[in-house]
Write an enzyme that holds these catalytic residues in place. Structure first.
Site, PDB file in Angstrom:
ATOM      1  N   ASN A 216      99.394 -73.788   0.451  1.00  0.00           N
ATOM      2  CA  ASN A 216      99.467 -74.102   1.842  1.00  0.00           C
ATOM      3  C   ASN A 216      98.040 -74.809   2.093  1.00  0.00           C
ATOM      4  OD1 ASN A 216      99.549 -74.128   4.707  1.00  0.00           O
ATOM      5  ND2 ASN A 216     100.962 -72.661   4.531  1.00  0.00           N
ATOM      6  N   CYS A 280      99.887 -73.304  16.599  1.00  0.00           N
ATOM      7  CA  CYS A 280      99.378 -74.157  15.800  1.00  0.00           C
ATOM      8  C   CYS A 280      99.658 -73.770  14.391  1.00  0.00           C
ATOM      9  CB  CYS A 280      97.768 -74.169  16.367  1.00  0.00           C
ATOM     10  SG  CYS A 280      96.795 -75.577  15.612  1.00  0.00           S
ATOM     11  N   ALA A 281     100.240 -72.581  14.189  1.00  0.00           N
ATOM     12  CA  ALA A 281      99.986 -72.068  12.531  1.00  0.00           C
ATOM     13  C   ALA A 281     101.010 -72.975  11.685  1.00  0.00           C
ATOM     14  CB  ALA A 281     100.424 -70.759  12.753  1.00  0.00           C
ATOM     15  N   ASP A 285     108.719 -71.776   6.537  1.00  0.00           N
ATOM     16  CA  ASP A 285     110.299 -71.905   7.043  1.00  0.00           C
ATOM     17  C   ASP A 285     111.116 -70.725   6.402  1.00  0.00           C
ATOM     18  OD1 ASP A 285     109.499 -74.036   8.695  1.00  0.00           O
ATOM     19  OD2 ASP A 285     109.550 -75.550   7.013  1.00  0.00           O
ATOM     20  N   ASP A 313     111.665 -68.874  14.180  1.00  0.00           N
ATOM     21  CA  ASP A 313     111.136 -70.070  14.872  1.00  0.00           C
ATOM     22  C   ASP A 313     110.240 -69.668  15.900  1.00  0.00           C
ATOM     23  OD1 ASP A 313     110.252 -72.360  16.137  1.00  0.00           O
ATOM     24  OD2 ASP A 313     112.287 -73.460  15.410  1.00  0.00           O
ATOM     25  N   ILE A 315     107.716 -70.707  17.914  1.00  0.00           N
ATOM     26  CA  ILE A 315     107.348 -71.478  18.856  1.00  0.00           C
ATOM     27  C   ILE A 315     108.711 -71.531  19.822  1.00  0.00           C
ATOM     28  CG2 ILE A 315     107.784 -73.961  18.360  1.00  0.00           C
ATOM     29  CD1 ILE A 315     104.983 -72.686  20.636  1.00  0.00           C
ATOM     30  N   LYS A 351     113.247 -78.002  21.449  1.00  0.00           N
ATOM     31  CA  LYS A 351     112.560 -76.543  21.449  1.00  0.00           C
ATOM     32  C   LYS A 351     112.323 -76.032  22.885  1.00  0.00           C
ATOM     33  CE  LYS A 351     110.688 -76.459  16.833  1.00  0.00           C
ATOM     34  NZ  LYS A 351     111.752 -75.669  16.208  1.00  0.00           N
TER      35      LYS A 351
END
Length: 420
Positions: A216, A280-281, A285, A313, A315, A351
């Site tokens: 990552n 912000c992370a 997925d 998900d 956010i 979203k």
């Protein structure tokens, strides 16, 4: 604009040269209507656009225009005025005023007051769009932000010179609302929750999956910079962080998590008690449908087949909370490699976010792992969506710009009953 109360607050309004100076009359009137005591200082150039007598009539106080006024300076009047102010607001703030304040010059009354005062400062830039975009102005804006100045706007639109673009001064109602928020410290209950860093999904006791296959690139620097910026503004800050090696900003509450499920659980618990939630992370997925009990061995054909399950998900789930639980402002991030603004617009709508920060992760030297970043900011308004591009800059500065835009979306403080 919602009813505001600034009863007893002392506002020093600085007016500099620019066509937008005519709006300072309405700013003065709105501040007075909210209960503030207002004193006005004008530069020489400002007086070519609006008469001091107009602002004197609206404020009920004599307008100061000269540093070397013998009557006022008999008792070091500029120092007394600097001490008097609870907040200094410069509207309009020209490119010249920004440059002089950024470099500590004190060659007129307004600049001297700003240097001599410990009051918080807000300024509403107003200038030609090319002047606003110039590298010198962008550097000065960054220096002012580092010094603690809060910039309100500028907005985009048609300009008196015939150009169109960013450089228009924000409307008086927005400026006065920003003053009210600055004078109503969020530390009394304001809470910002931020997710930062990567998440990791175990495949077996040794290996893990992350958003970028088996590694990552997310360092968490942007999220930690946002936490520091929120702390500067007086918010109570909770940082939900994936595995990173960064030091926690002093005063920030940190919750360490590893997996997306752990981050989701913490986010859903804290979101209903927050005023601003910033996702912000770099959340994985997918996760392995089954975690092997022992280390997976290489196969003879050098392939590895995995069955993956989709992670929640975070956010979208926060933004999907019912009205009683959803934070007033929900901010998402989007990492794209092309059509950045278009895809960010789709994510903002899809979203149901209030704001999104989108950056091009394919740009060299920016984004993942870097100390610098650039981004598009998109946010909802009553009439649609607005956007602004943030050029390449240190993540600490970008964090301040993101947070200031998010704060501007917060509801105005409610009016309180006048005890009289």
């Amino acid at each position: 604009m919602a009813a505001l109360t600034l009863s007893g607050k002392r506002v020093l309004l600085g007016v500099s040269a620019g066509v937008a100076a005519y709006k300072s009359a309405l700013i003065t009137r709105l501040l007075k209507q909210a209960g503030a005591d207002v004193r006005v200082v004008m530069t020489d150039g400002a007086q070519a656009f609006i008469a001091p007598l107009t602002l004197q009539a609206l404020s009920g106080e004599a307008v100061r225009t000269s540093l070397l006024d013998p009557a006022a300076e008999a008792g070091m009047g500029h120092i007394e005025l600097a001490r008097w102010a609870d907040v200094i607001v410069i509207a309009p703030a020209t490119a010249d005023v920004m440059a002089r304040l950024a470099h500590g010059l004190a060659d007129d009354l307004l600049a001297t007051l700003c240097l001599a005062s410990e009051a918080p400062g807000l300024m509403a830039p107003a200038m030609n769009q090319a002047m606003w975009k110039s590298p010198a102005t962008r550097r000065n804006a960054a220096l002012l932000a580092d010094d603690g100045w809060q910039l309100i706007g500028p907005d985009a639109g048609d300009q008196a010179c015939g150009d169109s673009g960013f450089g228009r001064m924000s409307e008086p109602e927005a400026i006065v609302a920003a003053v009210a928020r600055r004078l109503t410290p969020p530390a009394a209950g304001g809470h910002v929750v931020i997710t930062a860093g990567p998440t990791r999904e175990a495949l077996d006791p040794v290996r893990y999956l992350s958003k970028h296959a088996l590694s990552n690139h997310s360092s968490g620097k942007m999220g930690f910079a946002l936490a520091a910026a929120a702390l500067e503004q007086g918010f109570r800050v909770t940082l939900i962080s994936g595995p990173v090696t960064l030091a926690t900003p002093a005063g920030v509450t940190r919750i360490d998590v590893t997996t997306a499920a752990e981050m989701h659980k913490a986010a859903m618990r804290l979101a209903p008690e927050s005023d601003v939630f910033i996702g912000c992370a770099a959340v994985s997925d997918y996760r392995a449908a089954e975690i092997a009990e022992h280390k997976r061995k290489k196969t003879d054909d050098n392939t590895l087949t995995l069955t993956l399950a989709k992670n929640p998900d975070i956010i979208a789930d926060v933004a999907g909370l019912d009205a009683a639980q959803r934070p007033p402002v929900v901010v998402g991030f989007a990492a794209e490699t092309r059509r950045v603004e278009r895809y960010a617009q789709d994510k903002l709508a899809g979203k149901a976010l209030d704001m999104i920060v989108a950056n091009d992760v394919s740009a060299a030297g920016l984004g993942f792992g870097s100390d610098d970043n650039a981004a598009w900011l998109l946010w909802r308004t009553g009439s649609g969506t607005e956007s602004a591009r943030q050029p390449p800059q240190p993540k600490t500065r970008l964090a301040r710009a993101v947070l200031q835009r998010a704060i501007a979306l917060l509801p105005a403080p409610p009016a309180t009953e006048d005890p009289a």
